[in-house]
Design an enzyme around this catalytic site. Structure first.
Site, PDB file in Angstrom:
ATOM      1  N   GLU A   1       1.773  -4.237   9.042  1.00 39.79           N
ATOM      2  CA  GLU A   1       2.277  -3.502   9.880  1.00 39.79           C
ATOM      3  C   GLU A   1       3.360  -3.132  10.198  1.00 39.79           C
ATOM      4  O   GLU A   1       4.251  -4.546  10.349  1.00 39.79           O
ATOM      5  CB  GLU A   1       1.706  -4.344  11.385  1.00 39.79           C
TER       6      GLU A   1
ATOM      7  N   LYS B   1      -8.502 -12.954   8.708  1.00 41.91           N
ATOM      8  CA  LYS B   1      -7.081 -12.693   9.215  1.00 41.91           C
ATOM      9  C   LYS B   1      -6.580 -13.920   9.826  1.00 41.91           C
ATOM     10  O   LYS B   1      -6.257 -13.914  10.535  1.00 41.91           O
ATOM     11  CB  LYS B   1      -6.595 -11.012  10.021  1.00 41.91           C
TER      12      LYS B   1
ATOM     13  N   SER C   1      -6.275  -8.059  19.218  1.00 41.05           N
ATOM     14  CA  SER C   1      -5.244  -7.757  20.107  1.00 41.05           C
ATOM     15  C   SER C   1      -6.243  -7.801  21.549  1.00 41.05           C
ATOM     16  O   SER C   1      -5.820  -7.207  22.157  1.00 41.05           O
ATOM     17  CB  SER C   1      -5.588  -6.239  19.901  1.00 41.05           C
TER      18      SER C   1
END
Length: 264
Positions: free
Chosen positions: A181, A112, A46
């Site tokens: 998510e 991840k 992000s």
């Protein structure tokens, strides 16, 4: 706070005590976040959006992730560090091993990956080689062009069943954590209930074992419209430190996310 490990997160799961996760990308915020009660720091790709100003996470490189993981590791005061492997850095098992080694050497404690059952072999191999893996399901930003935008996933029966099956297969392959998510609350609750490993949610209701938000989002400094699942914790806080502590408290007592910040 003493050093948080994977064992710590598993103990939270077993004891049904929720834990808090936040992103951080530099030493200063890593120090602050890790001294305010956050158990795990996500060095997220992000950063491509909130730091670099890109419209997606796709331009982020492995070198970017190594640099920011090193920075976070220098400031961290005991939180578990989870680092994203960026777009197209784990297209094969061999490439995933190379990429994971780079971020683990930079200071990560876990990597991840975004994807479903196609990651089974990769998860098995990384786990065999001593790399804990968190697998990101639901809205996977690296696949935004395939998904047709940033949309809630698993709302129809086939999508929900596929996510349940993916979660089970990845856990069986050795995934140490799952991250959901933009997933309907009931589906996230079912996955969490049926998983033996910790499940972290973002826009997935408050039944998951933990919550994560992008630091800049929860501090209200991200330009543009905030996603539905983001609460601005600075509104009622007198300092950044207070905002982070309020986030941690609300995650732990289950008051965040409320229905206002979830999908049904």
């Amino acid at each position: 706070m003493s050093g948080v490990t994977l064992h710590t997160l598993n103990k939270h799961k077993q004891d049904k005590t929720k834990f808090a996760v936040l992103t951080a990308y530099d030493a200063s915020f890593a120090h602050l976040v890790s001294t305010c009660g956050v158990e795990a720091i996500l060095v997220g790709d992000s950063l491509g959006m909130v730091l670099q100003g890109n419209s997606s996470t796709l331009p982020v490189t492995l070198e970017d992730m190594v640099y920011h993981t090193q920075s976070v590791a220098r400031g961290n005061q005991g939180a578990l560090i989870m680092s994203d492997l960026p777009f197209m850095s784990y297209a094969s098992v061999e490439q995933a091993a190379h990429s994971a080694a780079a971020v683990m050497r930079a200071g990560a404690h876990m990597v991840k990956l975004e994807g479903g059952r196609w990651l089974v072999d990769t998860v098995k191999k990384l786990t065999e080689q001593g790399v804990p893996v968190c697998v990101h399901l639901g809205l996977t930003p690296q696949a935004v062009n395939m998904l047709g935008g940033y949309k809630v996933q698993g709302r129809d029966q086939s999508g929900a069943l596929q996510m349940l099956e993916d979660a089970r297969a990845l856990e069986d392959a050795g995934a140490a954590c799952l991250l959901l998510e933009c997933v309907p609350s009931l589906l996230a609750a079912e996955i969490t209930e049926n998983s033996k490993v910790p499940v972290i949610g973002i826009g997935a209701g408050n039944s998951t074992d933990a919550q994560v938000l992008v630091l800049h989002d929860m501090l209200g400094v991200t330009p543009g419209r905030r996603p539905k699942f983001v609460k601005d914790f600075m509104i009622d806080a007198s300092s950044i430190e207070d905002a982070i502590k309020n986030y941690v408290a609300d995650v732990k007592d289950g008051s965040f996310p409320s229905a206002q910040y979830s999908f049904e």
